[in-house]
Design a protein around this motif. Structure first.
Motif, PDB file in Angstrom:
ATOM      1  N   UNK A 181       7.349  12.327  21.806  1.00  0.00           N
ATOM      2  CA  UNK A 181       8.426  11.950  22.731  1.00  0.00           C
ATOM      3  C   UNK A 181       9.457  11.074  22.023  1.00  0.00           C
ATOM      4  N   UNK A 182       8.987  10.117  21.217  1.00  0.00           N
ATOM      5  CA  UNK A 182       9.912   9.241  20.487  1.00  0.00           C
ATOM      6  C   UNK A 182      10.744  10.052  19.490  1.00  0.00           C
ATOM      7  N   UNK A 183      10.105  11.008  18.837  1.00  0.00           N
ATOM      8  CA  UNK A 183      10.833  11.856  17.889  1.00  0.00           C
ATOM      9  C   UNK A 183      11.897  12.683  18.609  1.00  0.00           C
ATOM     10  N   UNK A 184      11.536  13.219  19.782  1.00  0.00           N
ATOM     11  CA  UNK A 184      12.500  13.996  20.556  1.00  0.00           C
ATOM     12  C   UNK A 184      13.710  13.146  20.928  1.00  0.00           C
ATOM     13  N   UNK A 185      13.472  11.900  21.336  1.00  0.00           N
ATOM     14  CA  UNK A 185      14.585  11.037  21.727  1.00  0.00           C
ATOM     15  C   UNK A 185      15.521  10.787  20.549  1.00  0.00           C
ATOM     16  N   UNK A 186      14.967  10.598  19.349  1.00  0.00           N
ATOM     17  CA  UNK A 186      15.821  10.441  18.168  1.00  0.00           C
ATOM     18  C   UNK A 186      16.550  11.740  17.842  1.00  0.00           C
ATOM     19  N   UNK A 187      15.844  12.853  17.973  1.00  0.00           N
ATOM     20  CA  UNK A 187      16.439  14.146  17.655  1.00  0.00           C
ATOM     21  C   UNK A 187      17.643  14.447  18.551  1.00  0.00           C
ATOM     22  N   UNK A 188      17.545  14.068  19.825  1.00  0.00           N
ATOM     23  CA  UNK A 188      18.639  14.343  20.757  1.00  0.00           C
ATOM     24  C   UNK A 188      19.857  13.469  20.488  1.00  0.00           C
ATOM     25  N   UNK A 189      19.694  12.419  19.695  1.00  0.00           N
ATOM     26  CA  UNK A 189      20.831  11.565  19.342  1.00  0.00           C
ATOM     27  C   UNK A 189      21.676  12.162  18.221  1.00  0.00           C
ATOM     28  N   UNK A 190      21.143  13.179  17.543  1.00  0.00           N
ATOM     29  CA  UNK A 190      21.873  13.782  16.424  1.00  0.00           C
ATOM     30  C   UNK A 190      23.160  14.435  16.926  1.00  0.00           C
ATOM     31  N   UNK A 191      24.269  14.169  16.260  1.00  0.00           N
ATOM     32  CA  UNK A 191      25.587  14.647  16.698  1.00  0.00           C
ATOM     33  C   UNK A 191      26.228  15.529  15.642  1.00  0.00           C
ATOM     34  N   UNK A 192      27.268  16.257  16.067  1.00  0.00           N
ATOM     35  CA  UNK A 192      28.083  17.041  15.147  1.00  0.00           C
ATOM     36  C   UNK A 192      27.269  17.996  14.297  1.00  0.00           C
ATOM     37  N   UNK A 193      27.469  17.919  12.977  1.00  0.00           N
ATOM     38  CA  UNK A 193      26.800  18.830  12.047  1.00  0.00           C
ATOM     39  C   UNK A 193      25.291  18.631  12.016  1.00  0.00           C
ATOM     40  N   UNK A 194      24.809  17.489  12.516  1.00  0.00           N
ATOM     41  CA  UNK A 194      23.370  17.224  12.525  1.00  0.00           C
ATOM     42  C   UNK A 194      22.679  17.737  13.788  1.00  0.00           C
ATOM     43  N   UNK A 195      23.440  18.222  14.765  1.00  0.00           N
ATOM     44  CA  UNK A 195      22.864  18.557  16.068  1.00  0.00           C
ATOM     45  C   UNK A 195      22.170  19.915  16.156  1.00  0.00           C
ATOM     46  N   UNK A 200      18.571  18.758  13.493  1.00  0.00           N
ATOM     47  CA  UNK A 200      18.269  17.652  14.410  1.00  0.00           C
ATOM     48  C   UNK A 200      16.788  17.278  14.335  1.00  0.00           C
ATOM     49  N   UNK A 201      15.915  18.267  14.117  1.00  0.00           N
ATOM     50  CA  UNK A 201      14.495  17.968  13.935  1.00  0.00           C
ATOM     51  C   UNK A 201      14.300  17.091  12.702  1.00  0.00           C
ATOM     52  N   UNK A 202      14.987  17.466  11.634  1.00  0.00           N
ATOM     53  CA  UNK A 202      14.880  16.696  10.393  1.00  0.00           C
ATOM     54  C   UNK A 202      15.422  15.285  10.588  1.00  0.00           C
ATOM     55  N   UNK A 203      16.520  15.175  11.316  1.00  0.00           N
ATOM     56  CA  UNK A 203      17.071  13.850  11.607  1.00  0.00           C
ATOM     57  C   UNK A 203      16.065  13.016  12.387  1.00  0.00           C
ATOM     58  N   UNK A 204      15.428  13.606  13.400  1.00  0.00           N
ATOM     59  CA  UNK A 204      14.438  12.879  14.184  1.00  0.00           C
ATOM     60  C   UNK A 204      13.284  12.377  13.340  1.00  0.00           C
ATOM     61  N   UNK A 205      12.872  13.170  12.362  1.00  0.00           N
ATOM     62  CA  UNK A 205      11.757  12.783  11.493  1.00  0.00           C
ATOM     63  C   UNK A 205      12.135  11.672  10.526  1.00  0.00           C
ATOM     64  N   UNK A 206      13.387  11.701  10.044  1.00  0.00           N
ATOM     65  CA  UNK A 206      13.780  10.806   8.963  1.00  0.00           C
ATOM     66  C   UNK A 206      14.590   9.593   9.409  1.00  0.00           C
TER      67      UNK A 206
END
Length: 326
Positions: A181-195, A200-206
């Motif tokens: 759930x915490x990873x999903x919340x970070x992933x949904x914050x990814x914007x623009x080219x990261x979305x 976005x999964x990679x952004x949530x992990x890192x």
């Protein structure tokens, strides 16, 4: 960008023409139609709505799926910034040669009893969905095989209750589930080219990594400033994140004192009037695939209005009735 027409003006291809001309949504004026649906689907006290029911009854009525849009029966989704409602969902089919629509699930459990809507009400829902579907399909193109979906969605009056319900839902998960759930919340914050999915999964992990995460969060802040689809006005809380519906269309009406639906068009968010006198129709991704009708990004917000409360009936306050096709 938002067109209007009367229910009597719905004819084969009429919605297709409006959406093809660039309309993001169409308001179909039909107070009598909405009144009949609302009365039968939300004011019949013989039916126990899931937000009035014991949790065990909701569980007995849950017909889940790995795809959130395909789940039926009673369910709730509380994921901060992504989903936030309690719902009763059913699908109607109408086989060729049959006189009446068939509902799935066939009934809802209410303690030791079962409840099913009147057949005349189901047929009315089917008739409205079919007429909208025929108007969405280009003229001369009969609607393909489809189901009419009927959803009743309950949102909360108080903004803090969304957070409390989200915390309650997370608490029922195991350690890895809560981490997800915490990873999903970070992933949904990814914007623009990261979305896009994957990035976005990679952004949530890192995003929480010691050095790389700080760099990624800085890049994402820059992208957020340029992404108009992430703009939120003061006093508003994001409940349903920006998304496309995976169906042919969604037609919305309801009683929504604190809730606001917006469509994204022309690089900005536009408030979509939703009341009990019109059906606000938004095209989904299945219409894009089948007919080339462009799907529309939309979201749901909670709006703080000090001193304002709902109409006094917790059964129907901040409830949306959705008629769609999939």
């Amino acid at each position: 960008m938002i067109a209007e027409l009367a229910y009597q003006e719905l004819e084969p291809g009429s919605l297709a023409r409006l959406f093809g001309a660039g309309c993001a949504a169409v308001l179909v004026r039909c107070p009598d139609v909405v009144a009949g649906l609302w009365r039968g689907l939300l004011e019949d006290r013989a039916e126990q709505m899931p937000w009035e029911a014991p949790l065990v009854d909701m569980a007995r009525n849950y017909h889940g799926s790995g795809d959130i849009t395909a789940s039926l029966g009673d369910l709730f989704y509380f994921q901060p910034g992504r989903h936030g409602y309690i719902a009763r969902k059913m699908a109607l089919s109408h086989d060729e040669g049959e006189d009446h629509a068939t509902m799935y699930p066939p009934y809802f459990v209410q303690g030791a009893q079962h409840y099913a809507p009147r057949q005349a009400l189901l047929d009315q829902c089917w008739a409205v969905g079919y007429r909208l579907m025929a108007a969405l399909a280009p003229e001369g193109t009969p609607p393909r095989h489809f189901q009419v979906v009927v959803q009743r969605l309950k949102y909360q009056e108080n903004a803090g209750d969304f957070d409390r319900l989200g915390a309650l839902a997370r608490n029922s998960l195991g350690r890895w589930g809560r981490a997800g759930c915490a990873l999903d919340e970070r992933r949904w914050q990814a914007a623009g080219a990261l979305s896009p999915r994957g990035l976005s999964d990679l952004y949530g992990l890192l995003a929480d990594a010691p050095v790389l995460g700080r760099l990624l969060r800085g890049v994402n802040r820059l992208l957020l400033r340029r992404d108009r689809s992430r703009d939120i006005a003061p006093g508003q809380k994001l409940i349903e994140g920006a998304h496309f519906d995976h169906r042919y269309f969604s037609a919305l009406c309801g009683e929504r004192a604190q809730m606001l639906t917006q469509v994204f068009a022309g690089g900005r968010w536009i408030d979509l009037p939703i009341d009990r006198g019109t059906l606000a129709v938004i095209p989904g991704s299945m219409a894009t695939q089948a007919y080339g009708v462009r799907h529309v990004l939309h979201r749901v917000l909670h709006v703080e209005k000090p001193g304002q409360t709902g109409g006094g009936d917790p059964r129907t306050d901040n409830v949306t009735l959705l008629i769609g096709s999939a």
